[in-house]
Design a protein around this motif. Sequence first.
Motif, short mmCIF file in Angstrom:
data_model
loop_
_atom_site.label_atom_id
_atom_site.label_comp_id
_atom_site.label_asym_id
_atom_site.label_seq_id
_atom_site.Cartn_x
_atom_site.Cartn_y
_atom_site.Cartn_z
N UNK A 240 0.83 -1.20 0.00
CA UNK A 240 0.00 0.00 0.00
C UNK A 240 0.87 1.25 0.00
N UNK A 241 1.89 1.27 0.85
CA UNK A 241 2.77 2.44 0.93
C UNK A 241 3.57 2.63 -0.36
N UNK A 242 4.06 1.54 -0.94
CA UNK A 242 4.78 1.64 -2.21
C UNK A 242 3.85 2.17 -3.30
N UNK A 243 2.63 1.63 -3.34
CA UNK A 243 1.66 2.09 -4.33
C UNK A 243 1.33 3.56 -4.18
N UNK A 244 1.16 4.01 -2.93
CA UNK A 244 0.87 5.43 -2.69
C UNK A 244 2.03 6.31 -3.15
N UNK A 245 3.26 5.85 -2.91
CA UNK A 245 4.42 6.61 -3.35
C UNK A 245 4.50 6.73 -4.86
N UNK A 246 4.20 5.63 -5.56
CA UNK A 246 4.19 5.66 -7.03
C UNK A 246 3.10 6.59 -7.54
N UNK A 247 1.93 6.54 -6.91
CA UNK A 247 0.84 7.42 -7.32
C UNK A 247 1.22 8.89 -7.14
N UNK A 248 1.83 9.21 -6.01
CA UNK A 248 2.25 10.60 -5.77
C UNK A 248 3.27 11.03 -6.82
N UNK A 249 4.23 10.17 -7.10
CA UNK A 249 5.24 10.46 -8.11
C UNK A 249 4.60 10.68 -9.48
N UNK A 250 3.73 9.78 -9.89
CA UNK A 250 3.10 9.88 -11.19
C UNK A 250 2.14 11.05 -11.32
N UNK A 251 1.57 11.45 -10.18
CA UNK A 251 0.55 12.50 -10.20
C UNK A 251 1.13 13.85 -10.62
N UNK A 252 2.43 14.04 -10.50
CA UNK A 252 3.02 15.28 -11.00
C UNK A 252 2.89 15.35 -12.52
N UNK A 253 2.96 14.20 -13.18
CA UNK A 253 2.67 14.17 -14.61
C UNK A 253 1.20 14.33 -14.89
N UNK A 254 0.38 13.76 -14.04
CA UNK A 254 -1.08 13.83 -14.16
C UNK A 254 -1.53 15.29 -14.16
#
Length: 479
Positions: A240-254
């Motif tokens: 869950x924590x790894x997934x949240x980190x990836x989402x935060x990282x990708x969201x800058x592109x979003x």
Amino acid sequence: MSAITLATADTPFIDSGNTAWVLAAAALVLFMTPGLALFYGGMVRTKSVLNMMMMSFITMGTVGTAWILWGYSESFGPDVGGGLIGNPFAHFGLKGVLNAIYGFVPATKTAAAAGGIPGPAFVAFQVVFAIIAVALVSGAIADRAKFSAWTVFTVIWATLVYFPAAHWVFAFSGYAAQTGGWIANKAGGLFLGGAGAYDFAGGTAIHINAGAAGLALALVLGKRIGFAKEPMRPHNLTLVMIGAGILWFGWFGFNAGSALGAGAQAAGVWVNTLAATCTAMLGWLLVEKLRDGHFTSLGAASGIVAGLVAITPACATVSPIGALIVGLAAGAGCALAVGLKFRFGFDDSLDVVGVHLVGGLIGTLLIGLLATKGSPTGAAGLAVNEGLFYGGGLSQLGAQAEGAFTVLIFSFVVTYLIGLAIHKTMGFRVDEADEAQGVDLSEHAETAYDLSGLSGGRFGSGSALSTTASTKTKEGAPA
């Protein structure tokens, strides 16, 4: 090309810097779908983790295919009428798009020409939004859906719900087509005269849309066996924590990628995305501490996602201080909202309603209060209709509410009908025995964690215990 040529160019040309950023942002957003798979996969029980992750991954195949064939044209093709839907056949198979240039601005007497981006770059950026929008819905029906039914649903829902909503919200008149969607634009000839709502990166088209759809499917499929009676804790909070980190990282592109260029607006949006996510995590943790007495890792991860959801529509039209407020409101509000499923008795397994629907509403509506010229859009020299707190009156708040609740109602009603039709024909929910055994085994004939080797003797894993466990699994007993 020389500076003189750039200043007087009348023939459309490509800005390589903007193109590079849009393509990089598209890759970041695509990476968010595997991130979502990890986030959702860690939140379910051990017997459902592969199925949960596959429900995200399959959308890359189904929605990506539909997008190339008709989805792009339905979302961004020539408007059929009223800003309601694009013509799905005009650019079928991306006909006429590969050599297009979008966003080119001719030179004037006082300003140099501005280069555009290639049509395929715009296609690439928008398809990854479509993919993750569909994948988000799956969290509401974890542990109990047939994978075949879900796969069929992804194509139908994208076609009947997401692609039209994307046209309403993301299709700006004069960019990819002469007439855009009725929520994004305000002009005669559009449905209801157009709303003119602000939604920079998808608070309505993606998050409110997915949240309302998740609620509809949760009602169609019903509650999981043991809901509100048995503990259904996340099986792996590390995922869950790894997934949240990836989402935060990708969201800058979003979010920053939605500027469709590398300039002042994109930079300001990046900062606002960071700001809101920070305060959202703090807000969620504060509610948890006051309510439950603990700061949890699941709360931190959920707060991150809630902040990202809420700032998505607002990131270009609020100031950095406004972004902090949006994040704090979303973190605290969504932490409280996730308990609604127990009060009202619907089984939204992974809180798609509490985080995406509620978070999307918070961010979209707060634009009507906090929109300001001191925002990334204002800094880029573009016009901003200011919100109530900046002297703009109630007009923008009304536009935001019109857009948000129209998408909510449309998505809920159409999704419920789609889900009901699939449920009555091919069956949407697995039977009780398969649900009790776990959908990983019943739907995929796999398990996420093969620990049989740990039960073997010093010469390997071929012990009687391992063999017996394998036999029981094949016979359908709980693994």
